[in-house]
Design a protein around this motif. Structure first.
Motif, PDB file in Angstrom:
ATOM      1  N   ASN A   3       0.848  -1.189   0.000  1.00  0.00           N
ATOM      2  CA  ASN A   3       0.000   0.000   0.000  1.00  0.00           C
ATOM      3  C   ASN A   3       0.888   1.245   0.000  1.00  0.00           C
ATOM      4  O   ASN A   3       1.885   1.319   0.698  1.00  0.00           O
ATOM      5  CB  ASN A   3      -0.881  -0.051   1.249  1.00  0.00           C
ATOM      6  CG  ASN A   3      -1.848   1.088   1.335  1.00  0.00           C
ATOM      7  OD1 ASN A   3      -1.542   2.213   0.934  1.00  0.00           O
ATOM      8  ND2 ASN A   3      -3.012   0.797   1.877  1.00  0.00           N
ATOM      9  N   GLY A   5       0.383   4.196   1.234  1.00  0.00           N
ATOM     10  CA  GLY A   5       0.389   4.836   2.552  1.00  0.00           C
ATOM     11  C   GLY A   5       1.397   4.173   3.484  1.00  0.00           C
ATOM     12  O   GLY A   5       2.135   4.839   4.211  1.00  0.00           O
ATOM     13  N   ILE A   6       1.434   2.843   3.467  1.00  0.00           N
ATOM     14  CA  ILE A   6       2.382   2.100   4.307  1.00  0.00           C
ATOM     15  C   ILE A   6       3.808   2.369   3.831  1.00  0.00           C
ATOM     16  O   ILE A   6       4.713   2.597   4.629  1.00  0.00           O
ATOM     17  CB  ILE A   6       2.062   0.594   4.282  1.00  0.00           C
ATOM     18  CG1 ILE A   6       0.718   0.327   4.959  1.00  0.00           C
ATOM     19  CG2 ILE A   6       3.167  -0.196   4.972  1.00  0.00           C
ATOM     20  CD1 ILE A   6       0.245  -1.101   4.841  1.00  0.00           C
ATOM     21  N   LEU A   8       4.971   5.045   2.261  1.00  0.00           N
ATOM     22  CA  LEU A   8       5.368   6.394   2.661  1.00  0.00           C
ATOM     23  C   LEU A   8       5.646   6.472   4.157  1.00  0.00           C
ATOM     24  O   LEU A   8       6.550   7.184   4.594  1.00  0.00           O
ATOM     25  CB  LEU A   8       4.295   7.404   2.249  1.00  0.00           C
ATOM     26  CG  LEU A   8       4.146   7.632   0.745  1.00  0.00           C
ATOM     27  CD1 LEU A   8       2.979   8.571   0.462  1.00  0.00           C
ATOM     28  CD2 LEU A   8       5.430   8.161   0.140  1.00  0.00           C
ATOM     29  N   SER A   9       4.910   5.746   4.943  1.00  0.00           N
ATOM     30  CA  SER A   9       5.122   5.710   6.391  1.00  0.00           C
ATOM     31  C   SER A   9       6.483   5.092   6.723  1.00  0.00           C
ATOM     32  O   SER A   9       7.210   5.584   7.589  1.00  0.00           O
ATOM     33  CB  SER A   9       3.993   4.916   7.056  1.00  0.00           C
ATOM     34  OG  SER A   9       4.229   4.814   8.429  1.00  0.00           O
ATOM     35  N   ILE A  10       6.835   4.039   6.017  1.00  0.00           N
ATOM     36  CA  ILE A  10       8.131   3.387   6.224  1.00  0.00           C
ATOM     37  C   ILE A  10       9.255   4.341   5.830  1.00  0.00           C
ATOM     38  O   ILE A  10      10.246   4.497   6.558  1.00  0.00           O
ATOM     39  CB  ILE A  10       8.216   2.059   5.431  1.00  0.00           C
ATOM     40  CG1 ILE A  10       7.251   1.034   6.029  1.00  0.00           C
ATOM     41  CG2 ILE A  10       9.648   1.532   5.420  1.00  0.00           C
ATOM     42  CD1 ILE A  10       7.078  -0.220   5.192  1.00  0.00           C
ATOM     43  N   ALA A  12       9.169   7.613   5.776  1.00  0.00           N
ATOM     44  CA  ALA A  12       9.211   8.698   6.762  1.00  0.00           C
ATOM     45  C   ALA A  12       9.914   8.231   8.038  1.00  0.00           C
ATOM     46  O   ALA A  12      10.707   8.979   8.631  1.00  0.00           O
ATOM     47  CB  ALA A  12       7.806   9.186   7.077  1.00  0.00           C
ATOM     48  N   THR A  13       9.663   7.013   8.456  1.00  0.00           N
ATOM     49  CA  THR A  13      10.304   6.468   9.656  1.00  0.00           C
ATOM     50  C   THR A  13      11.805   6.330   9.446  1.00  0.00           C
ATOM     51  O   THR A  13      12.605   6.701  10.318  1.00  0.00           O
ATOM     52  CB  THR A  13       9.688   5.097  10.029  1.00  0.00           C
ATOM     53  OG1 THR A  13       8.281   5.264  10.233  1.00  0.00           O
ATOM     54  CG2 THR A  13      10.322   4.527  11.275  1.00  0.00           C
TER      55      THR A  13
END
Length: 100
Positions: A3, A5-6, A8-10, A12-13
């Protein structure tokens, strides 16, 4: 399929972790430089006291403009590494009998 969203979250982390590591490294470098700077200032100060025989005489010399330092007080000149080297050269010359 991952996904977006997932993903991009990874990303960003990972970016946050890299920035944290860099900030820590930068802080350590700055801390080390400050310690070295304090040591260098202490070395110059100790040489001044040794040269003039007392804290009072040494501090008076540090505040007075000196011709070998282009009319600037040693305390002002010694704010940089190259300035401290200039001041130390003058102190060593004084120790060897050159009164300027």
């Amino acid at each position: 399929m991952l996904n977006v969203g997932i993903f991009l979250s990874i990303i960003a982390t990972i970016a946050a972790i890299i920035l944290s590591i860099f900030a820590f490294w930068l802080h350590q470098q700055t801390k080390t430089e400050k310690l070295l700077n304090q040591f260098r200032k202490t070395r110059t100060y100790a040489l001044t006291i040794q040269t003039f025989g007392s804290k009072e005489n040494g501090e008076a010399w540090l505040k007075k403009p000196h011709q070998a330092l282009n009319g600037r007080p040693p305390l002002v000149v010694a704010q940089t590494e190259s300035g401290r080297e200039e001041v130390e050269k003058v102190l060593i010359a004084i120790n060897f009998g050159n009164n300027f």
